[in-house]
Design an enzyme around this catalytic site. Sequence first.
Site, PDB file in Angstrom:
ATOM      1  N   GLU A  94       0.829  -1.193   0.000  1.00 27.06           N
ATOM      2  CA  GLU A  94       0.000   0.000   0.000  1.00 27.06           C
ATOM      3  C   GLU A  94       0.869   1.250   0.000  1.00 27.06           C
ATOM      4  O   GLU A  94       1.969   1.261   0.552  1.00 27.06           O
ATOM      5  CB  GLU A  94      -0.932  -0.008   1.215  1.00 27.06           C
ATOM      6  CG  GLU A  94      -1.965  -1.122   1.082  1.00 27.06           C
ATOM      7  CD  GLU A  94      -2.952  -1.186   2.244  1.00 27.06           C
ATOM      8  OE1 GLU A  94      -4.117  -1.472   1.971  1.00 27.06           O
ATOM      9  OE2 GLU A  94      -2.565  -0.966   3.401  1.00 27.06           O
ATOM     10  N   CYS A 107       3.157   8.781   0.927  1.00 23.34           N
ATOM     11  CA  CYS A 107       3.678   7.892   1.962  1.00 23.34           C
ATOM     12  C   CYS A 107       3.937   6.540   1.298  1.00 23.34           C
ATOM     13  O   CYS A 107       3.013   5.880   0.817  1.00 23.34           O
ATOM     14  CB  CYS A 107       2.658   7.769   3.095  1.00 23.34           C
ATOM     15  SG  CYS A 107       3.173   6.640   4.393  1.00 23.34           S
ATOM     16  N   CYS A 114       6.801  -6.305   7.339  1.00 19.53           N
ATOM     17  CA  CYS A 114       7.850  -5.673   8.132  1.00 19.53           C
ATOM     18  C   CYS A 114       8.305  -6.656   9.202  1.00 19.53           C
ATOM     19  O   CYS A 114       7.499  -7.405   9.753  1.00 19.53           O
ATOM     20  CB  CYS A 114       7.324  -4.408   8.807  1.00 19.53           C
ATOM     21  SG  CYS A 114       8.592  -3.473   9.696  1.00 19.53           S
ATOM     22  N   CYS A 118       6.503  -4.096  15.788  1.00 14.83           N
ATOM     23  CA  CYS A 118       6.093  -3.156  16.836  1.00 14.83           C
ATOM     24  C   CYS A 118       4.699  -3.544  17.326  1.00 14.83           C
ATOM     25  O   CYS A 118       3.825  -3.903  16.543  1.00 14.83           O
ATOM     26  CB  CYS A 118       6.116  -1.723  16.307  1.00 14.83           C
ATOM     27  SG  CYS A 118       7.784  -1.226  15.855  1.00 14.83           S
ATOM     28  N   CYS A 121       1.436  -1.842  15.788  1.00 16.25           N
ATOM     29  CA  CYS A 121       1.388  -1.593  14.341  1.00 16.25           C
ATOM     30  C   CYS A 121       0.846  -2.806  13.602  1.00 16.25           C
ATOM     31  O   CYS A 121       1.315  -3.924  13.796  1.00 16.25           O
ATOM     32  CB  CYS A 121       2.791  -1.255  13.831  1.00 16.25           C
ATOM     33  SG  CYS A 121       2.849  -0.982  12.049  1.00 16.25           S
ATOM     34  N   GLU A 164      10.557  -1.248   7.104  1.00 15.77           N
ATOM     35  CA  GLU A 164      11.573  -0.478   7.823  1.00 15.77           C
ATOM     36  C   GLU A 164      12.674  -0.129   6.812  1.00 15.77           C
ATOM     37  O   GLU A 164      13.429  -1.005   6.387  1.00 15.77           O
ATOM     38  CB  GLU A 164      12.110  -1.332   8.984  1.00 15.77           C
ATOM     39  CG  GLU A 164      13.394  -0.866   9.616  1.00 15.77           C
ATOM     40  CD  GLU A 164      13.400   0.608  10.033  1.00 15.77           C
ATOM     41  OE1 GLU A 164      12.439   1.068  10.682  1.00 15.77           O
ATOM     42  OE2 GLU A 164      14.380   1.311   9.677  1.00 15.77           O
ATOM     43  N   CYS A 337      -1.339   5.952   9.912  1.00 19.11           N
ATOM     44  CA  CYS A 337      -0.113   5.305  10.403  1.00 19.11           C
ATOM     45  C   CYS A 337      -0.420   3.978  11.059  1.00 19.11           C
ATOM     46  O   CYS A 337      -1.297   3.884  11.912  1.00 19.11           O
ATOM     47  CB  CYS A 337       0.571   6.158  11.456  1.00 19.11           C
ATOM     48  SG  CYS A 337       1.023   7.760  10.884  1.00 19.11           S
TER      49      CYS A 337
HETATM   50  N1  SAH Z   1       9.349   1.379  10.056  1.00 24.85           N
HETATM   51  C1  SAH Z   1       9.431   2.822  10.051  1.00 24.85           C
HETATM   52  C2  SAH Z   1       8.419   3.500   9.155  1.00 24.85           C
HETATM   53  C3  SAH Z   1       6.955   3.024   9.154  1.00 24.85           C
HETATM   54  S1  SAH Z   1       5.779   3.544  10.314  1.00 24.85           S
HETATM   55  C4  SAH Z   1       9.283   3.342  11.479  1.00 24.85           C
HETATM   56  O1  SAH Z   1       8.958   2.576  12.358  1.00 24.85           O
HETATM   57  O2  SAH Z   1       9.566   4.511  11.702  1.00 24.85           O
HETATM   58  C5  SAH Z   1       5.536   5.246  10.381  1.00 24.85           C
HETATM   59  C6  SAH Z   1       5.134   5.685  11.801  1.00 24.85           C
HETATM   60  O3  SAH Z   1       3.812   5.236  12.170  1.00 24.85           O
HETATM   61  C7  SAH Z   1       6.079   5.130  12.846  1.00 24.85           C
HETATM   62  O4  SAH Z   1       6.448   6.132  13.747  1.00 24.85           O
HETATM   63  C8  SAH Z   1       5.203   4.087  13.526  1.00 24.85           C
HETATM   64  O5  SAH Z   1       5.659   3.777  14.799  1.00 24.85           O
HETATM   65  C9  SAH Z   1       3.856   4.758  13.504  1.00 24.85           C
HETATM   66  N2  SAH Z   1       2.740   3.819  13.778  1.00 24.85           N
HETATM   67  C10 SAH Z   1       2.713   2.494  13.593  1.00 24.85           C
HETATM   68  N3  SAH Z   1       1.527   1.977  13.995  1.00 24.85           N
HETATM   69  C11 SAH Z   1       0.782   3.009  14.445  1.00 24.85           C
HETATM   70  C12 SAH Z   1      -0.539   3.114  14.969  1.00 24.85           C
HETATM   71  N4  SAH Z   1      -1.342   2.062  15.096  1.00 24.85           N
HETATM   72  N5  SAH Z   1      -0.966   4.350  15.326  1.00 24.85           N
HETATM   73  C13 SAH Z   1      -0.180   5.427  15.172  1.00 24.85           C
HETATM   74  N6  SAH Z   1       1.072   5.384  14.666  1.00 24.85           N
HETATM   75  C14 SAH Z   1       1.552   4.188  14.319  1.00 24.85           C
END
Ligand code: SAH
Length: 359
Positions: A94, A107, A114, A118, A121, A164, A337
Amino acid sequence: MKPSLPDMAELELHELEAGLESGGRERFHARQLYRWIYRRGVTDFGRMTDLSRTLRQQLPTEFAVTTPSVVADERSTDGTRKFLLELADKRRIEAVFIPDTPSMTFCISTQVGCAMACDFCLTGKMGLVRNLTAGEIAGQVRVLAAATDLLDRPFNIVLMGMGEPLHNYDNTMKALRMLHAEHGLAVSPRRVTLSTVGIVPGLERLAREPLMPNLAISLHATTDEQRTRLVPPNRKYSLADILDTCRNFPLKKRSRITFEYVLLDGFNDTPEDARRLVRLLSGIKAKVNLIPLNPAPGIPYDRPSDERVGRFAQVLADRHVTVSVRKSRGRDIRAACGQLIVEGGSKKSAGQQMALLMR
Ligand code: SAH
């Protein structure tokens, strides 16, 4: 099956020049081809009218130009558009278009799935399927710029989609060089932001890049115990390691590192957390971007109230830390996000994954 031809979409300008030259052709055609492919969104050699007829007929027998195809294009009530894209091997990713923030922003994903896992996420729940190639990363920008009619207007790119970027370092940096090429889209590195969980060797490499994007660090917590629960790679690269690397990171004049901080109700959003964050960032040219959680089924946290978000932000502002609160764009179409997930992950079938997420 057709034998596969070298893919022009995977070539930097100088590689394309070398490729043409080794086939006995003039190097300058590479610039013409870049202009068509990137600036005009044309990948059909037959339509490249400033090439000779012979070249237009010969190139398709020697090169392919692969472009992700748009499978779905969903529009949010706020103007955000989420594109579901299919790659040559049928894997799907996406990419999201976010208008007026105040710039136009794409974006973009760097991996299918990934590996970082996390805790909050959705993409992390897929596991890593594979890295994207440089052509697939840059290809998302070509597709979105064409679909939004922005091929010849400025836009920003945030590497905040699936994946990432520092875990797919070489392809990501190659894609940025392809997008930067003068005869192509000529995207300035100042308009690109790379967001990472903080893989220290990757950050150290990035610090030496000639083409340096803006840096955003997904911090999310102020103690190692808290952060390891949220961002498992923290076991290897601790807060102190990451922040030390940031302290030594070469920054251009007036530029700063963004620290992203997802706010999880009752977990990391107290005024005490905010004060610890201020202390951690002292001595770093930093700005903080608060992201109130975008909740989803299967994510074991809640979004804090606006009041709690405001209180956290106020603690930072009172101590002269620049702070902004990220608006959740496109939540109604799951484009916000951490909400990007597509079927066909590595470990489980899509059905199984969704079943797990819906529990
Ligand atoms: N892997 C990279 C880029 C992708 S995520 C990173 O971790 O920075 C982009 C941002 O969205 C990151 O800061 C991530 O932590 C955040 N994110 C992920 N899941 C989320 C959620 N459910 N709500 C809000 N932000 C989230």
